[in-house]
Write a protein that holds these residues in place. Sequence first.
Motif: not given
Length: 328
Positions: A306-321
Motif C-alpha cells: 500500500l502506498t504511503p499516501y494512496p490519495l495523493e499518488s497520482v498527482v505526485q506522479g504528475l508533479a514528478q513528470v
Amino acid sequence: MKHHKICIDLGTVNTLIWVDSSSSIVFNEPTVLTIDNQTKEVLEIGYLAGKMAGKTPYNVDVIFPLRDGVIADLDAVLMFLKTAIKNLHLGKLLRGSEFYLATPSDITPVEQKAIVDLASQLGAKKISIDAEAKMAALGAGVDIYSPHGSLVMDIGGGTTDVAVIALGEIVVTKANHVGGNAFNLAIKKYLRSQYHLIIGEKTAEYIKMKVGTVVKPENDVLLEVNGRDVLTGLPHSVIISSNDIYKSLVPLANELADLVTETLEETPPEISSDIARSGMILSGGGALLKGLREFLGEKLSIPIHLTPYPLESVVQGLAQVATSGKNK
C-alpha cells in the motif's frame, strides 16, 4: 514570462491540484459543486458543497460533474475548477501554463478530447495527459523507467486501473468500474434488500469507513444506521454488523482480484517473474478499504504494498513528470 506548471488529478470523488509555485498540493476536496438553478451561479464547491448533498432546497442543484473517472458535464467541471482556482488566488497562473492531467486507461477519444478542451478553456499553453495507474506508480516511488517490470492497481471512486509498467511504458493495462462508489452502492443495495432500509450516499460512505471490510471479521462490530423504511416511507433505524457489510463487499473485491489476474495472463513471462518478486503497488482512495490488501495478497499469492499516501499518488506522479520533463 514564466509558464507555470499545474498538475490536476480530476477524480470522480476527489480532485487534487498541485502547482509549481509552491511545489505542493494546494487543493484536495470532493469533486462536487452546488449551483443556483435559476441564476446558474456557483454557490459552493468541494467539502461545503458535499455537505449539502441530499439536503438542498428546490432552487439549488448538487452536481457531480465526473462519472466513472471521465467528464460527464464539461461546463460544470469548468465552473468547479475556475471557482477552486479563484478561491486559491491562483488566477494569474492559468494563462499560458502547462497542464498535466491523468485519465483512466480505458478512456475513449471523445472523453480524452473533453479533457483537452477543459485544459484549453482554462488557458493551457501545453497539455500533457498520462494514465492514472502509471502516474500512481511514479508517485508511489516506483522507478517506472527501469527495465524491471512493475504492477500497480489504482482504485478510484469510479474506476479501477491495473497496469504492468516497464521502461516507462505501459505493457498491459486493464480497467473496470469497481471503485469506491461501487462499494457504496453495494452497501445501499444490501440494506435495501435485507433490512428494507433506504440510505443516502453519505451514509453508505460512513458505513464503509466504520465497519466496511473484505476479510471475515473476528469480532462482529455493530452500528446503528438511520434511513427511510421501504414499506412505510417513514424514518427508520436498524442495527447492522460488520459481518453484514463483509458479505456485501466481498463480491466486488473478487472482481478486483479477477481484474489483476486478467492483466497478469497477458503479461510477458520475464516481467511476470519480476512481479512475483516485487509484488503489486496498491493506490487510490479505494485501497484504504479495510482488509483489501490482505484479501488481494491471499487471492493473488504475491506481495501487496500500500502506498504511503494512496490519495495523493497520482498527482505526485504528475508533479514528478512536470518537474523532470519526462513523460515517457
